[in-house]
Motif scaffolding. Structure first.
Motif, PDB file in Angstrom:
ATOM      1  N   MET A   1     -95.831  66.262 -47.056  1.00  9.85           N
ATOM      2  CA  MET A   1     -94.925  67.404 -47.242  1.00  9.85           C
ATOM      3  C   MET A   1     -94.972  68.322 -46.021  1.00  9.85           C
ATOM      4  N   ILE A   2     -93.822  68.892 -45.674  1.00 11.85           N
ATOM      5  CA  ILE A   2     -93.822  69.905 -44.622  1.00 11.85           C
ATOM      6  C   ILE A   2     -93.742  71.274 -45.293  1.00 11.85           C
ATOM      7  N   ASN A   3     -94.756  72.092 -45.085  1.00 15.32           N
ATOM      8  CA  ASN A   3     -94.785  73.445 -45.641  1.00 15.32           C
ATOM      9  C   ASN A   3     -94.849  74.423 -44.476  1.00 15.32           C
ATOM     10  N   ILE A   4     -93.801  75.229 -44.347  1.00 17.96           N
ATOM     11  CA  ILE A   4     -93.750  76.191 -43.246  1.00 17.96           C
ATOM     12  C   ILE A   4     -94.028  77.590 -43.797  1.00 17.96           C
ATOM     13  N   ALA A   5     -95.028  78.249 -43.227  1.00 16.22           N
ATOM     14  CA  ALA A   5     -95.464  79.555 -43.730  1.00 16.22           C
ATOM     15  C   ALA A   5     -95.042  80.654 -42.757  1.00 16.22           C
ATOM     16  N   ILE A   6     -94.362  81.668 -43.301  1.00 12.97           N
ATOM     17  CA  ILE A   6     -93.947  82.798 -42.458  1.00 12.97           C
ATOM     18  C   ILE A   6     -94.390  84.104 -43.125  1.00 12.97           C
ATOM     19  N   ASP A   7     -95.184  84.877 -42.418  1.00 14.49           N
ATOM     20  CA  ASP A   7     -95.544  86.214 -42.888  1.00 14.49           C
ATOM     21  C   ASP A   7     -95.014  87.251 -41.908  1.00 14.49           C
ATOM     22  N   GLY A   8     -95.063  88.493 -42.350  1.00 15.94           N
ATOM     23  CA  GLY A   8     -94.651  89.581 -41.468  1.00 15.94           C
ATOM     24  C   GLY A   8     -94.300  90.796 -42.297  1.00 15.94           C
ATOM     25  N   PRO A   9     -94.127  91.937 -41.634  1.00 18.15           N
ATOM     26  CA  PRO A   9     -93.830  93.178 -42.361  1.00 18.15           C
ATOM     27  C   PRO A   9     -92.399  93.209 -42.897  1.00 18.15           C
ATOM     28  N   LYS A 118     -96.484  72.038 -53.160  1.00 20.08           N
ATOM     29  CA  LYS A 118     -97.143  70.741 -53.272  1.00 20.08           C
ATOM     30  C   LYS A 118     -96.121  69.615 -53.440  1.00 20.08           C
ATOM     31  N   ASN A 119     -95.038  69.946 -54.117  1.00 17.05           N
ATOM     32  CA  ASN A 119     -94.071  68.908 -54.466  1.00 17.05           C
ATOM     33  C   ASN A 119     -92.813  68.895 -53.623  1.00 17.05           C
ATOM     34  N   ASN A 120     -92.702  69.820 -52.671  1.00 17.52           N
ATOM     35  CA  ASN A 120     -91.459  69.921 -51.906  1.00 17.52           C
ATOM     36  C   ASN A 120     -91.715  70.250 -50.438  1.00 17.52           C
ATOM     37  N   ASP A 121     -90.808  69.790 -49.575  1.00 16.64           N
ATOM     38  CA  ASP A 121     -90.766  70.308 -48.209  1.00 16.64           C
ATOM     39  C   ASP A 121     -90.130  71.683 -48.341  1.00 16.64           C
ATOM     40  N   VAL A 122     -90.809  72.710 -47.859  1.00 10.29           N
ATOM     41  CA  VAL A 122     -90.325  74.068 -48.143  1.00 10.29           C
ATOM     42  C   VAL A 122     -90.778  75.071 -47.078  1.00 10.29           C
ATOM     43  N   VAL A 123     -89.918  76.058 -46.832  1.00 12.30           N
ATOM     44  CA  VAL A 123     -90.284  77.205 -45.995  1.00 12.30           C
ATOM     45  C   VAL A 123     -90.617  78.334 -46.958  1.00 12.30           C
ATOM     46  N   LEU A 124     -91.800  78.917 -46.842  1.00 13.30           N
ATOM     47  CA  LEU A 124     -92.170  80.054 -47.695  1.00 13.30           C
ATOM     48  C   LEU A 124     -92.312  81.293 -46.831  1.00 13.30           C
ATOM     49  N   ASP A 125     -91.770  82.406 -47.294  1.00 16.75           N
ATOM     50  CA  ASP A 125     -92.041  83.647 -46.562  1.00 16.75           C
ATOM     51  C   ASP A 125     -92.662  84.680 -47.494  1.00 16.75           C
TER      52      ASP A 125
END
Ligand code: DC
Length: 227
Positions: A1-9, A118-125
């Protein structure tokens, strides 16, 4: 799975960029802030102070938060009602920041976020994605912008939606919310050492997305996953 994590203000453009990235990579986008907003909206509607843990906990067990996708677009439901629009009201922003300090609220929503990832390719912010929710993903970003740029973007966004707001109030609310999110005890917003830092102050959305895509491709090569 590709999980892209983006944080920020707040107001750094995370959701705009995450949405565009997900579209161009044909994967899902999970706006984790929407989940905190959903719980906060329920508290506000019941007249419950989102800072009061003992009043919030009973509604947490009694509230059904669901994330569903329709044609790739995220919709958030509270007890069966689609609240995707209602959670965008300005008053919900502060309430979401306050309610997100409660550890049980975080644990509940983080479990849901991890199950989706866990179950998806997803971008999370969000605020704690790189430091906690997906701390093992190699795709980590911290997106920021100056406070003036962020306040201006939020002001334009709310005015375009017809909400009557004042620029100075928006700016001071953003500063307060950053403070709240960075100083809380559980999983505060932080820039992790292994996140790629991107300052979007002087960049268009397209430019930011291009920079992200370039990094994602490079990380993909280094971990042996072509993107
Ligand atoms: O991204 P947003 O502005 O919609 O988020 C609303 C609030 O929710 C934010 O001020 C802090 C909280 N939040 C959080 O604590 N952790 C996340 N992963 C996402 C949002």
């Amino acid at each position: 799975m590709i999980n892209i994590a983006i944080d920020g203000p707040s107001g750094a453009g995370k959701s705009t960029v995450a949405k565009a990235l997900a579209k161009s990579m044909d994967i899902l986008y999970l706006d984790t802030g929407a989940m905190y907003r959903a719980v906060a909206l329920k508290a506000l509607r019941l007249g419950i102070d989102p800072c009061q843990r003992e009043k919030v906990l009973p509604i947490l067990n009694d509230t059904d938060v669901e994330v569903k996708y329709g044609q790739g677009v995220q919709h958030i439901f509270v007890d069966g009602e689609d609240v995707s629009q209602a959670i965008r009201e300005h008053r919900v922003s502060k309430a979401a920041s306050d309610i997100s300090k409660i550890q049980e609220v975080r644990d509940h929503l983080v479990d849901m976020q991890r199950a989706i990832a866990k179950n998806n390719d997803v971008v999370l912010d969000g605020r704690d994605i790189t430091s906690y929710v997906l701390k093992d993903t190699p795709y980590k970003f911290y997106l920021s912008a100056s406070v003036d740029v962020r306040a201006k973007r939020r002001f334009d966004e709310l005015t375009a939606k017809g909400q009557a707001v004042e620029y100075d109030k928006i700016k001071s609310d953003i500063i307060d919310r950053d403070d709240n999110d960075m100083k809380r005890t559980y999983c505060p917003l932080m820039r992790t050492a292994d996140s790629i830092f991107i300052d979007s102050s002087d960049m268009t959305v397209d430019e930011v997305v291009k920079v992200f895509l370039k990094h994602i491709e490079e990380i993909g090569k280094s971990v042996g996953k072509g993107v």
